[in-house]
Write a protein that holds these residues in place. Structure first.
Motif, PDB file in Angstrom:
ATOM      1  N   ALA A 168       0.844  -1.200   0.000  1.00 59.34           N
ATOM      2  CA  ALA A 168       0.000   0.000   0.000  1.00 59.34           C
ATOM      3  C   ALA A 168       0.875   1.244   0.000  1.00 59.34           C
ATOM      4  O   ALA A 168       0.552   2.253  -0.632  1.00 59.34           O
ATOM      5  N   ARG A 169       1.996   1.142   0.717  1.00 56.65           N
ATOM      6  CA  ARG A 169       2.892   2.305   0.791  1.00 56.65           C
ATOM      7  C   ARG A 169       3.439   2.673  -0.587  1.00 56.65           C
ATOM      8  O   ARG A 169       3.526   3.841  -0.963  1.00 56.65           O
ATOM      9  N   MET A 170       3.805   1.660  -1.341  1.00 59.04           N
ATOM     10  CA  MET A 170       4.313   1.910  -2.691  1.00 59.04           C
ATOM     11  C   MET A 170       3.224   2.561  -3.557  1.00 59.04           C
ATOM     12  O   MET A 170       3.490   3.498  -4.304  1.00 59.04           O
ATOM     13  N   ALA A 171       2.001   2.070  -3.424  1.00 64.95           N
ATOM     14  CA  ALA A 171       0.894   2.626  -4.209  1.00 64.95           C
ATOM     15  C   ALA A 171       0.699   4.103  -3.870  1.00 64.95           C
ATOM     16  O   ALA A 171       0.499   4.941  -4.753  1.00 64.95           O
ATOM     17  N   GLU A 172       0.780   4.413  -2.580  1.00 68.47           N
ATOM     18  CA  GLU A 172       0.622   5.811  -2.163  1.00 68.47           C
ATOM     19  C   GLU A 172       1.775   6.668  -2.669  1.00 68.47           C
ATOM     20  O   GLU A 172       1.586   7.815  -3.067  1.00 68.47           O
ATOM     21  N   PHE A 173       2.961   6.079  -2.665  1.00 65.86           N
ATOM     22  CA  PHE A 173       4.134   6.792  -3.200  1.00 65.86           C
ATOM     23  C   PHE A 173       3.930   7.112  -4.680  1.00 65.86           C
ATOM     24  O   PHE A 173       4.198   8.226  -5.135  1.00 65.86           O
ATOM     25  N   LEU A 174       3.438   6.137  -5.440  1.00 65.87           N
ATOM     26  CA  LEU A 174       3.195   6.345  -6.875  1.00 65.87           C
ATOM     27  C   LEU A 174       2.200   7.481  -7.072  1.00 65.87           C
ATOM     28  O   LEU A 174       2.389   8.357  -7.913  1.00 65.87           O
ATOM     29  N   ASN A 175       1.127   7.460  -6.290  1.00 66.37           N
ATOM     30  CA  ASN A 175       0.102   8.503  -6.423  1.00 66.37           C
ATOM     31  C   ASN A 175       0.665   9.886  -6.136  1.00 66.37           C
ATOM     32  O   ASN A 175       0.288  10.862  -6.774  1.00 66.37           O
ATOM     33  N   ARG A 176       1.572   9.939  -5.190  1.00 72.68           N
ATOM     34  CA  ARG A 176       2.158  11.240  -4.833  1.00 72.68           C
ATOM     35  C   ARG A 176       3.197  11.688  -5.842  1.00 72.68           C
ATOM     36  O   ARG A 176       3.298  12.870  -6.151  1.00 72.68           O
ATOM     37  N   ASN A 177       4.002  10.746  -6.347  1.00 70.57           N
ATOM     38  CA  ASN A 177       5.215  11.149  -7.066  1.00 70.57           C
ATOM     39  C   ASN A 177       5.277  10.847  -8.554  1.00 70.57           C
ATOM     40  O   ASN A 177       6.097  11.434  -9.245  1.00 70.57           O
ATOM     41  N   ILE A 178       4.481   9.910  -9.037  1.00 65.89           N
ATOM     42  CA  ILE A 178       4.632   9.545 -10.445  1.00 65.89           C
ATOM     43  C   ILE A 178       3.466  10.121 -11.253  1.00 65.89           C
ATOM     44  O   ILE A 178       2.315   9.698 -11.108  1.00 65.89           O
ATOM     45  N   PRO A 179       3.782  11.096 -12.105  1.00 68.11           N
ATOM     46  CA  PRO A 179       2.736  11.742 -12.888  1.00 68.11           C
ATOM     47  C   PRO A 179       2.002  10.742 -13.759  1.00 68.11           C
ATOM     48  O   PRO A 179       2.626   9.864 -14.347  1.00 68.11           O
ATOM     49  N   GLY A 180       0.714  10.873 -13.818  1.00 69.34           N
ATOM     50  CA  GLY A 180      -0.079  10.034 -14.714  1.00 69.34           C
ATOM     51  C   GLY A 180      -0.409   8.664 -14.141  1.00 69.34           C
ATOM     52  O   GLY A 180      -1.090   7.885 -14.787  1.00 69.34           O
ATOM     53  N   VAL A 181       0.101   8.330 -12.959  1.00 69.23           N
ATOM     54  CA  VAL A 181      -0.229   7.050 -12.336  1.00 69.23           C
ATOM     55  C   VAL A 181      -1.187   7.294 -11.168  1.00 69.23           C
ATOM     56  O   VAL A 181      -0.906   8.105 -10.292  1.00 69.23           O
ATOM     57  N   ARG A 182      -2.313   6.596 -11.196  1.00 73.29           N
ATOM     58  CA  ARG A 182      -3.330   6.748 -10.158  1.00 73.29           C
ATOM     59  C   ARG A 182      -3.764   5.364  -9.686  1.00 73.29           C
ATOM     60  O   ARG A 182      -4.421   4.642 -10.406  1.00 73.29           O
ATOM     61  N   VAL A 183      -3.380   5.009  -8.488  1.00 76.42           N
ATOM     62  CA  VAL A 183      -3.850   3.741  -7.938  1.00 76.42           C
ATOM     63  C   VAL A 183      -5.130   4.042  -7.157  1.00 76.42           C
ATOM     64  O   VAL A 183      -5.103   4.823  -6.203  1.00 76.42           O
ATOM     65  N   PRO A 184      -6.269   3.437  -7.548  1.00 72.90           N
ATOM     66  CA  PRO A 184      -7.527   3.732  -6.850  1.00 72.90           C
ATOM     67  C   PRO A 184      -7.463   3.266  -5.393  1.00 72.90           C
ATOM     68  O   PRO A 184      -6.764   2.288  -5.070  1.00 72.90           O
ATOM     69  N   GLN A 185      -8.228   3.951  -4.539  1.00 71.66           N
ATOM     70  CA  GLN A 185      -8.235   3.638  -3.105  1.00 71.66           C
ATOM     71  C   GLN A 185      -8.599   2.176  -2.839  1.00 71.66           C
ATOM     72  O   GLN A 185      -8.048   1.540  -1.945  1.00 71.66           O
ATOM     73  N   ALA A 186      -9.516   1.644  -3.652  1.00 74.12           N
ATOM     74  CA  ALA A 186      -9.951   0.255  -3.446  1.00 74.12           C
ATOM     75  C   ALA A 186      -8.763  -0.705  -3.535  1.00 74.12           C
ATOM     76  O   ALA A 186      -8.660  -1.660  -2.762  1.00 74.12           O
ATOM     77  N   LEU A 187      -7.843  -0.442  -4.468  1.00 75.10           N
ATOM     78  CA  LEU A 187      -6.669  -1.312  -4.603  1.00 75.10           C
ATOM     79  C   LEU A 187      -5.701  -1.100  -3.445  1.00 75.10           C
ATOM     80  O   LEU A 187      -5.089  -2.053  -2.944  1.00 75.10           O
ATOM     81  N   ILE A 188      -5.568   0.166  -3.018  1.00 71.57           N
ATOM     82  CA  ILE A 188      -4.691   0.454  -1.871  1.00 71.57           C
ATOM     83  C   ILE A 188      -5.216  -0.294  -0.647  1.00 71.57           C
ATOM     84  O   ILE A 188      -4.437  -0.906   0.103  1.00 71.57           O
ATOM     85  N   ASP A 189      -6.535  -0.293  -0.475  1.00 70.53           N
ATOM     86  CA  ASP A 189      -7.143  -1.002   0.663  1.00 70.53           C
ATOM     87  C   ASP A 189      -6.878  -2.508   0.576  1.00 70.53           C
ATOM     88  O   ASP A 189      -6.590  -3.152   1.583  1.00 70.53           O
ATOM     89  N   ARG A 190      -6.989  -3.044  -0.626  1.00 74.15           N
ATOM     90  CA  ARG A 190      -6.718  -4.477  -0.797  1.00 74.15           C
ATOM     91  C   ARG A 190      -5.288  -4.814  -0.383  1.00 74.15           C
ATOM     92  O   ARG A 190      -5.046  -5.809   0.304  1.00 74.15           O
ATOM     93  N   LEU A 191      -4.337  -3.959  -0.811  1.00 74.57           N
ATOM     94  CA  LEU A 191      -2.930  -4.202  -0.468  1.00 74.57           C
ATOM     95  C   LEU A 191      -2.723  -4.069   1.035  1.00 74.57           C
ATOM     96  O   LEU A 191      -1.990  -4.843   1.647  1.00 74.57           O
TER      97      LEU A 191
END
Lengths: 215, 284
Positions: free
Chosen positions: B217-240
């Motif tokens: 989940a931490r990596m997903a949140e990092f991507l959302n914050r730092n990698i332009p054009g990448v959006r991990v939906p909350q539902a997937l973050i919750d699953r992780l």
């Protein structure tokens, strides 16, 4: 307007090592507006030089330090003060500094760093809008220059780093291509999006740039 | 004709993955990784990715050719002007490289040489046109080449970018410039992918869906914050976040995305970030 700022006092102190008598030069135009080399800053500089135990033999604010002939004339008029100095400390942009250095064999010390050709947002706040490329595309881009305002200077739309209309290189800055797109849409025209812009001709302004008005 | 080109032409679902050249000259690890990918359609070799200086991808890709592994050479506009790009392209062809992925390149500000002068003499569309010119036997000035290269050149696209229309006009220009395949930025929003592919399929150029393995989940949140054009939906973050072994959940998510790619796209590009041994699991 040419945007400039003063070098750090530490750097200046190193540059002034062994130079005890200085002739100080400012500029009445851009460096005055930027508060980097106007009358007030030249005065402050002299005060600071005094605290270092250095003597100011004289000073002048040239009305456009970039004017090579005028700079020469001003130096000639103050010949004695200039001659007495170990070095000329110039508080003008890089162009101004070189007007002076082309008019004297004396050591010339530049006190400023020159940043960019800038627009004034409000007093003390400057923004770069034009990079002087010599190949202007503004008529197609709704008056927003991608060469300057896009961090990558792209000519055919945004890179993959655009997010929510912001730039990949600086999230505080608007994506130039997003701005161009929005404004062209408001104007109901395709503009630059109607064609693929070919590679830029960087040869249009040879280095160094030179221009002569034709009679 | 490269294997990648043949497989796409035959309508096969292609799978690619990527390696980074080493920072240094010890290529053992990179080659080892590439060997794990040898049975995929092709292996991307990144070009100073994230603006971090590494060995030339041209050299690394040529080493893969020697090993019998088919590379895709990435080439960015950030570090080379039009002369260097053309001469590298000719060199690449002479070394047996056909597949290319042409990119603008991440801004130097993000990498390990933030004081470098970024070049961007060409943009990715102009580079695509240049490649086409070379394959037709002329350089950018129209001079005849002694021996024309053969390339199969791809480009990148960010399907989730907004406004859609602005992103899509560039995509369409890339198609027009001669792009033979696309590799997307990582996508996790299936609805957005469906919308994009609905439009993209009309232009007929194959699209490889970027599938980035989420490790936590931490990596997903990092991507959302730092990698332009990448959006991990909350539902997937919750699953992780709630999974007993987040990596296993990430592999499951990647497998689902590959499933969507099989349904909607013409291939998938896997970014496994050190878990190359799990590629078989992701492909299911």
């Amino acid at each position: 307007m040419i945007i400039s700022e003063q070098k750090s006092r530490e750097e200046l102190q190193e540059l002034l090592e062994g130079k005890d008598r200085l002739f100080v030069i400012g500029c009445a135009v851009c460096a005055t507006v930027c508060k980097s080399g106007g009358e007030e800053e030249v005065f402050r500089m002299q005060e600071w030089l005094a605290t270092l135990g250095k003597e100011t033999t004289g000073s002048v604010i040239i009305d456009e330090a970039c004017h090579i002939m005028r700079a020469g004339r001003d130096l000639r008029q103050l010949k004695q003060q200039v001659e007495e100095a170990d070095a000329l400390l110039v508080m003008a942009c890089g162009a101004g500094i070189q007007s002076i250095s082309s008019n004297t064999d004396k050591r010339v010390i530049g006190a400023l760093n020159t940043l960019f050709l800038g627009n004034i947002r409000r007093f003390g706040q400057y923004e770069e809008k034009c990079s002087l490329c010599g190949d202007c595309i503004l008529n197609e881009t709704a008056g927003i220059c991608p060469v300057t305002n896009c961090a990558k200077g792209l000519l055919n739309g945004p890179c993959g780093g655009m997010e929510e209309g912001k730039c990949e290189a600086d999230r505080e800055i608007d994506c130039a291509w997003h701005l161009i797109y929005e404004r062209l849409k408001k104007q109901n025209r395709k503009g630059v999006f109607a064609r693929t812009v070919p590679p830029k001709n960087w040869g249009k302004v040879p280095k160094p740039g030179r221009h002569k008005i034709k009679p | 004709m490269s294997r990648l080109e043949q497989q796409l032409a035959a309508g096969q679902f292609v799978v690619t993955a990527e390696i980074a050249p080493p920072k240094g000259i010890d290529t053992a690890q990179a080659l080892e990784k590439a060997r794990l990918m040898a049975n995929l359609s092709a292996v991307n070799v990144t070009d100073n990715q994230g603006a971090n200086m590494r060995m030339s991808p041209l050299a690394m890709a040529a080493l893969l050719v020697r090993q019998g592994i088919e590379p895709i050479l990435q080439l960015t506009c950030r570090d080379r002007n039009r002369m260097a790009l053309q001469s590298d392209l000719l060199g690449a062809a002479a070394l047996g490289l056909e597949n290319l992925l042409l990119l603008s390149g991440d801004h130097a500000r993000f990498g390990d040489h933030p004081k470098a002068r970024s070049v961007f003499d060409l943009d990715s569309i102009q580079l695509m046109q240049t490649v086409r010119g070379l394959t037709e036997g002329t350089d950018m000035t129209g001079k005849i080449l002694h021996g024309a290269p053969r390339f199969f050149a791809g480009a990148a696209v960010t399907p989730e970018a907004e406004p859609f229309e602005l992103m899509f006009q560039k995509f369409a220009k890339k198609v027009q410039a001669g792009t033979r395949f696309f590799q997307t930025q990582a996508v996790y929003d299936v609805e957005k992918l469906e919308r994009f592919m609905g439009e993209a399929n009309r232009l007929g150029t194959p699209v490889l869906l970027g599938v980035l393995l989420l490790k936590s989940a931490r990596m997903a949140e990092f991507l959302n914050r730092n990698i332009p054009g990448v959006r991990v939906p909350q539902a997937l973050i919750d699953r992780l976040a709630s999974a007993p072994v987040p990596l296993e959940e990430g592999i499951l998510i990647a497998r689902e995305m590959v499933g969507h790619a099989r349904r909607l796209c013409q291939g998938a590009h896997l970014m496994t970030l050190g878990h190359e041994e799990r590629i078989a699991d992701i492909l299911g």
